[in-house]
Design an enzyme around this catalytic site. Structure first.
Site, PDB file in Angstrom:
ATOM      1  N   ARG A 105      18.122 -15.850  -1.224  1.00  0.00           N
ATOM      2  CA  ARG A 105      18.709 -14.580  -0.782  1.00  0.00           C
ATOM      3  C   ARG A 105      18.235 -13.439  -1.679  1.00  0.00           C
ATOM      4  O   ARG A 105      17.555 -13.669  -2.669  1.00  0.00           O
ATOM      5  CB  ARG A 105      20.238 -14.667  -0.793  1.00  0.00           C
ATOM      6  CG  ARG A 105      20.806 -14.926  -2.175  1.00  0.00           C
ATOM      7  CD  ARG A 105      22.323 -14.946  -2.138  1.00  0.00           C
ATOM      8  NE  ARG A 105      22.830 -15.425  -3.420  1.00  0.00           N
ATOM      9  CZ  ARG A 105      24.122 -15.590  -3.684  1.00  0.00           C
ATOM     10  NH1 ARG A 105      25.035 -15.327  -2.766  1.00  0.00           N
ATOM     11  NH2 ARG A 105      24.503 -16.009  -4.860  1.00  0.00           N
ATOM     12  N   GLU A 144      26.396  -8.009  -4.019  1.00  0.00           N
ATOM     13  CA  GLU A 144      25.967  -8.091  -5.426  1.00  0.00           C
ATOM     14  C   GLU A 144      24.570  -7.533  -5.666  1.00  0.00           C
ATOM     15  O   GLU A 144      23.631  -8.286  -5.989  1.00  0.00           O
ATOM     16  CB  GLU A 144      26.036  -9.539  -5.916  1.00  0.00           C
ATOM     17  CG  GLU A 144      27.440 -10.045  -6.063  1.00  0.00           C
ATOM     18  CD  GLU A 144      27.503 -11.452  -6.628  1.00  0.00           C
ATOM     19  OE1 GLU A 144      26.479 -12.157  -6.648  1.00  0.00           O
ATOM     20  OE2 GLU A 144      28.588 -11.854  -7.071  1.00  0.00           O
ATOM     21  N   GLU A 321      35.514 -11.686  -5.441  1.00  0.00           N
ATOM     22  CA  GLU A 321      35.318 -13.131  -5.517  1.00  0.00           C
ATOM     23  C   GLU A 321      35.887 -13.621  -6.841  1.00  0.00           C
ATOM     24  O   GLU A 321      35.431 -13.194  -7.902  1.00  0.00           O
ATOM     25  CB  GLU A 321      33.817 -13.480  -5.465  1.00  0.00           C
ATOM     26  CG  GLU A 321      33.124 -13.008  -4.207  1.00  0.00           C
ATOM     27  CD  GLU A 321      31.634 -13.346  -4.190  1.00  0.00           C
ATOM     28  OE1 GLU A 321      31.173 -14.107  -5.055  1.00  0.00           O
ATOM     29  OE2 GLU A 321      30.935 -12.822  -3.310  1.00  0.00           O
ATOM     30  N   TRP A 329      26.385 -22.992 -10.727  1.00  0.00           N
ATOM     31  CA  TRP A 329      25.160 -22.313 -11.142  1.00  0.00           C
ATOM     32  C   TRP A 329      25.007 -22.072 -12.638  1.00  0.00           C
ATOM     33  O   TRP A 329      23.958 -21.616 -13.068  1.00  0.00           O
ATOM     34  CB  TRP A 329      25.032 -20.979 -10.402  1.00  0.00           C
ATOM     35  CG  TRP A 329      26.296 -20.151 -10.386  1.00  0.00           C
ATOM     36  CD1 TRP A 329      27.202 -20.094  -9.363  1.00  0.00           C
ATOM     37  CD2 TRP A 329      26.805 -19.298 -11.426  1.00  0.00           C
ATOM     38  NE1 TRP A 329      28.247 -19.245  -9.697  1.00  0.00           N
ATOM     39  CE2 TRP A 329      28.021 -18.746 -10.960  1.00  0.00           C
ATOM     40  CE3 TRP A 329      26.367 -18.942 -12.705  1.00  0.00           C
ATOM     41  CZ2 TRP A 329      28.796 -17.865 -11.710  1.00  0.00           C
ATOM     42  CZ3 TRP A 329      27.141 -18.063 -13.454  1.00  0.00           C
ATOM     43  CH2 TRP A 329      28.336 -17.536 -12.953  1.00  0.00           C
ATOM     44  N   GLU A 369      25.082 -24.202  -2.384  1.00  0.00           N
ATOM     45  CA  GLU A 369      26.373 -24.131  -3.091  1.00  0.00           C
ATOM     46  C   GLU A 369      27.317 -25.287  -2.764  1.00  0.00           C
ATOM     47  O   GLU A 369      28.531 -25.160  -2.888  1.00  0.00           O
ATOM     48  CB  GLU A 369      27.019 -22.767  -2.823  1.00  0.00           C
ATOM     49  CG  GLU A 369      26.212 -21.676  -3.514  1.00  0.00           C
ATOM     50  CD  GLU A 369      26.750 -20.275  -3.340  1.00  0.00           C
ATOM     51  OE1 GLU A 369      27.694 -20.074  -2.548  1.00  0.00           O
ATOM     52  OE2 GLU A 369      26.208 -19.374  -4.012  1.00  0.00           O
ATOM     53  N   HIS A 372      29.978 -26.121  -5.329  1.00  0.00           N
ATOM     54  CA  HIS A 372      30.855 -25.016  -5.744  1.00  0.00           C
ATOM     55  C   HIS A 372      32.233 -25.208  -5.117  1.00  0.00           C
ATOM     56  O   HIS A 372      32.359 -25.305  -3.898  1.00  0.00           O
ATOM     57  CB  HIS A 372      30.226 -23.707  -5.261  1.00  0.00           C
ATOM     58  CG  HIS A 372      30.842 -22.470  -5.826  1.00  0.00           C
ATOM     59  ND1 HIS A 372      32.158 -22.114  -5.620  1.00  0.00           N
ATOM     60  CD2 HIS A 372      30.315 -21.502  -6.596  1.00  0.00           C
ATOM     61  CE1 HIS A 372      32.399 -20.969  -6.232  1.00  0.00           C
ATOM     62  NE2 HIS A 372      31.296 -20.578  -6.840  1.00  0.00           N
TER      63      HIS A 372
END
Ligand code: GAL
Length: 639
Positions: A105, A144, A321, A329, A369, A372
């Site tokens: 991304r 972000e 978040e 990560w 992810e 996560h």
């Protein structure tokens, strides 16, 4: 203000027949907000001009009808492959000239005008379709900015845009800029670096040794402006169709662009708080400190960003978040101690957050992810974070909400100074962020609530103490305002060390009217060397030799001046260790009659209008002057 909770949700990851149940369960948990959509471009526009909004219509309706308010993200952090095929040169390049390709991304360069137009198109379509949707109650632009080192791009597109930017910055006659003016400002007479025209100027990478600092600084400013403009191009569109507030979700310790300038056009600043990941990979604290808080996070890192982003949001800020369990990560990914998710949430509220959203609803069993945590496990069974969120929701229900005041202490945070330190640190590992973080932590160890201020702030009289340390270029107007304010002011080290374009003025720094002090020479110090102070503590990292008639307040044990003062103006010539900063601030507090309370190790305090919140970041119970506080827990004391 009544605080609220929310969650990040990716309906496109799940079978549609579980959406309704998910929405019900979110509501039952006590959540009010759900953020969606920020990576779903391919699902919305599978090929150019062919749209598939039905699933998103349905998701918004289901969530909204369950009583949740939707934050809709613009999906521009993840352009689908067809966008790249259309604009093969839209990718950014790293400092070594390597293309940063498709397959994760943030694969775009902020300067690519074709990509910006493509973004405007998808944002317009979303804003038109959902601008008046009663369930869409807020927006998030992109995701972000700057994450994964994506602010600065060395692509040809960036180079061309930089040349145009320079022509505006150094205007000449007609359409071309004044190349002589640029040569002079950059000092290009050095090493035969003079240019004859703007088209000769390349980006400051791939040079044999370091590039000219003034060149790098202008490139950093340009790169920051590109983020500001990119964001604004979306905000402008959304505002045409919607009255809902617009936010962006910033990151921890991301300083490559000027957040205050991005924030000017937004209604809310939000940030993504991952305390365990950040304390492992974004702080220079000692290994011992990291070990002590490895399942709690650094006791100041979250608060630092809460306070900073409160300023960026002009008072309005959220956590978009919040880490709910182990992430995937960081170098090591432990599980938060039981209680920490609740503690982090309440700490954000005590610093003025309106809303805390957890990332994410359910752990996703595929792709990058998959390791996560979410509030739910992949099998939809509640994980630890779920129970802590539930507890917070219940606690929120039992209070009317909390309000905050102006803090007694203000710290100016200057993104421009951070760039200058980065460009010429003068010693390995030295950074503006690191200096300000050390100062902030010291003031927190003395129990203070702190406000951050933009370098454009003009009123300092509400504060007892203002820190203007490390601002390598301190504009004349700011110097004057600070020196004329009623607050106690701390300048230095390195305040006003350079001109706006990074040269040393012949009127040597810090060049302050109201205090006679001049920096003679500076030196940086190995990390394993400490220079003891006459009081408790040491000089470390960086020190200036100070001349001038102003009184010496703190000296090294060998009698070298470290802090000089005249009336309410102080100049500090050195970076101090923890004890040194604590002693310095205790002496300033005593001078101005500002009450402080020394906090036990790992305990921090935050003041709201009617309470003091005491947060214990330790694993163990700690005794304090207000009684004992369990590990990973907090107490609140009525004022
Ligand atoms: C954030 C990002 C999210 C997700 C999360 C994982 O930086 O905005 O999309 O990747 O990290 O911790």
């Amino acid at each position: 203000m009544k605080q609220s909770l929310g969650v990040c949700y990716y309906p496109e990851h799940w079978d549609q027949n579980i959406w309704e149940n998910d929405a019900q369960q979110m509501k039952e948990l006590g959540l009010s907000w759900v953020r969606i959509g920020e990576f779903a471009w391919k699902e919305i526009e599978p090929t150019e001009g062919q749209f598939n909004f039905e699933w998103l219509d349905k998701a918004i309706k289901i969530l909204g009808q369950a009583g949740l308010k939707v934050v809709l993200g613009t999906p521009t952090a993840t352009p689908p492959k067809w966008v790249l095929d259309k604009y093969p040169d839209m990718l950014s390049k790293d400092i070594n000239g390597n293309i940063r390709g498709f397959g994760s991304r943030r694969h775009y360069c902020f300067s690519h005008s074709g990509y910006i137009e493509q973004c405007k198109d998808i944002v317009t379509r979303l804003a038109k379709r959902y601008g008046k949707n009663p369930y869409v109650c807020a927006w998030q632009t992109d995701n972000e900015y700057g994450c994964h080192d994506t602010t600065i791009s060395y692509s040809d597109t960036a180079r061309d845009a930089f040349r145009t930017w320079l022509r505006y910055k150094y205007p000449g006659k007609g359409n071309d800029g004044d190349i002589e003016a640029l040569n002079k400002e950059w000092g290009n007479v050095f090493w035969s670096m003079k240019y004859d025209n703007f088209d000769e100027i390349n980006l400051p990478n791939l040079t044999v040794t370091e590039p000219n600092p003034a060149h790098v600084l202008d490139f950093r400013r340009f790169s920051s402006d590109q983020v500001v403009n990119f964001n604004f191009s979306q905000v402008e569109i959304i505002r045409q169709y919607s009255n809902a507030p617009i936010a962006h979700n910033y990151m921890g310790r991301t300083t490559e662009f000027n957040h205050f300038e991005v924030g000017e056009s937004l209604d809310i600043a939000s940030w993504d708080s991952y305390p365990l990941g950040f304390s492992e990979d974004r702080l220079e604290t000692s290994d011992e400190e990291k070990r002590n808080f490895y399942r709690q996070g650094n006791p100041d890192f979250q608060a630092f960003h809460h306070d900073l982003y409160r300023a960026v949001g002009k008072g309005r800020w959220w956590i978009m978040e919040q880490q709910p369990g182990p992430v995937n990560w960081a170098p090591y990914n432990p599980a938060p101690l039981d209680g920490m998710v609740r503690l982090w949430t309440w700490e954000a509220f005590a610093h003025g957050a309106e809303t805390v959203c957890y990332f994410r609803w359910r752990q996703v069993p595929f792709a990058q992810e998959q390791m996560h945590a979410g509030l739910l496990r992949p099998d939809s069974v509640p994980a630890q974070g779920y129970y802590e969120a539930k507890k917070v929701a219940e606690e929120l229900n039992s209070i009317n909400g909390l309000e905050i005041n102006t803090a007694p202490i203000g710290i100016i945070f200057d993104y421009g100074a951070d760039a200058m330190w980065d460009i010429q640190p003068q010693g390995k590992g030295l950074s503006y962020f690191g200096l300000i973080f050390d100062i902030y932590s010291s003031l927190r160890r003395l129990g203070f609530s702190i406000d951050f201020l933009s370098p454009k702030a003009t009123n300092f009289n509400d504060y007892k103490l203002i820190i203007a340390s490390g601002m390598m270029h301190t504009p004349d107007k700011l110097k004057e305002l600070l020196q004329n304010s009623t607050a106690e002011i701390l300048f230095g080290p390195r305040s006003n060390a350079k001109s706006e374009n990074m040269y040393i003025e012949t009127k040597l720094p810090p060049n302050l009217q109201k205090i006679d002090v001049t920096v003679d020479r500076v030196q940086t110090i190995r990390p394993d060397i400490n220079i003891p102070l006459e009081i408790n503590g040491n000089v470390k990292n960086y020190t200036e030799e100070l001349e001038g008639k102003a009184e010496d307040i703190i000296k090294t044990s060998s009698g070298i001046s470290v802090l000089k003062s005249k009336n309410n103006i102080n100049y500090l010539g050195s970076w101090l260790d923890g004890n040194g900063f604590d002693e310095l601030f205790i002496s300033l507090c005593n001078k101005i009659n500002l009450d402080y309370t020394v906090m036990p190790y790992g305990v921090r305090r935050r003041e709201t209008t009617d309470h003091y919140y005491w947060f214990n970041y330790n694993e163990n119970e700690i005794n304090t002057i207000i009684g004992s506080i369990k590990g990973a827990d907090f107490v609140k004391i009525k004022k």
